[in-house]
Design a protein around this motif. Structure first.
Motif, PDB file in Angstrom:
ATOM      1  N   VAL A   8       7.415  21.659 -64.620  1.00  0.00           N
ATOM      2  CA  VAL A   8       6.536  21.129 -63.486  1.00  0.00           C
ATOM      3  C   VAL A   8       7.385  19.789 -62.791  1.00  0.00           C
ATOM      4  O   VAL A   8       7.743  18.993 -63.662  1.00  0.00           O
ATOM      5  N   THR A   9       7.491  19.746 -61.560  1.00  0.00           N
ATOM      6  CA  THR A   9       8.152  18.617 -61.018  1.00  0.00           C
ATOM      7  C   THR A   9       7.321  17.455 -61.024  1.00  0.00           C
ATOM      8  O   THR A   9       6.075  17.639 -60.605  1.00  0.00           O
ATOM      9  N   THR A  10       7.748  16.101 -61.556  1.00  0.00           N
ATOM     10  CA  THR A  10       7.161  14.968 -61.687  1.00  0.00           C
ATOM     11  C   THR A  10       7.978  14.033 -60.950  1.00  0.00           C
ATOM     12  O   THR A  10       9.323  14.095 -61.011  1.00  0.00           O
ATOM     13  N   ALA A  15       8.813  11.131 -68.080  1.00  0.00           N
ATOM     14  CA  ALA A  15       8.894  12.508 -67.986  1.00  0.00           C
ATOM     15  C   ALA A  15       9.856  13.269 -67.958  1.00  0.00           C
ATOM     16  O   ALA A  15      10.477  14.035 -68.780  1.00  0.00           O
ATOM     17  N   ARG A  16      10.666  12.952 -66.840  1.00  0.00           N
ATOM     18  CA  ARG A  16      12.089  13.445 -66.432  1.00  0.00           C
ATOM     19  C   ARG A  16      13.090  13.032 -67.460  1.00  0.00           C
ATOM     20  O   ARG A  16      13.753  14.157 -67.973  1.00  0.00           O
ATOM     21  N   SER A  17      13.150  12.045 -67.958  1.00  0.00           N
ATOM     22  CA  SER A  17      14.056  11.515 -69.073  1.00  0.00           C
ATOM     23  C   SER A  17      13.743  12.536 -70.403  1.00  0.00           C
ATOM     24  O   SER A  17      14.744  12.854 -71.087  1.00  0.00           O
ATOM     25  N   SER A  18      12.483  12.640 -70.549  1.00  0.00           N
ATOM     26  CA  SER A  18      12.405  13.425 -71.969  1.00  0.00           C
ATOM     27  C   SER A  18      12.579  14.746 -71.936  1.00  0.00           C
ATOM     28  O   SER A  18      12.986  15.412 -72.935  1.00  0.00           O
ATOM     29  N   GLU A  19      12.667  15.359 -70.725  1.00  0.00           N
ATOM     30  CA  GLU A  19      13.221  16.731 -70.355  1.00  0.00           C
ATOM     31  C   GLU A  19      14.607  17.154 -70.724  1.00  0.00           C
ATOM     32  O   GLU A  19      15.204  17.787 -71.333  1.00  0.00           O
ATOM     33  N   VAL A  20      15.432  15.653 -70.353  1.00  0.00           N
ATOM     34  CA  VAL A  20      16.876  15.688 -70.388  1.00  0.00           C
ATOM     35  C   VAL A  20      17.233  15.611 -71.904  1.00  0.00           C
ATOM     36  O   VAL A  20      17.913  16.145 -72.431  1.00  0.00           O
TER      37      VAL A  20
END
Length: 70
Positions: A8-10, A15-20
């Protein structure tokens, strides 16, 4: 979440950093780099990662634009 899966785009930068970053090994690699380690061997010793694990994490970070090879 596995690398390569769509999420999901946030707008939340955490949250974006933890995805990377995703796992503890990548976090340890980034820690060593932010602490000034610039050589593969330095990072390998400090993180106690296997060479294959470290190479995989560094390639993924480079592909995600988080680090740059010099």
């Amino acid at each position: 979440m596995k690398r390569g899966e769509k999420s999901v785009t946030t707008v939340c930068p955490v949250a974006r950093s933890s995805e990377v970053v995703g796992d503890k090994w990548t976090t340890l690699v980034l820690r060593e780099m932010y602490m000034g380690a610039t050589r593969y061997e330095e990072i390998l010793i400090q993180t106690e990662a296997t060479p294959q694990m470290l190479a995989t994490r560094l390639k993924a970070l480079e592909a995600d634009g988080m680090v740059e090879r010099h």
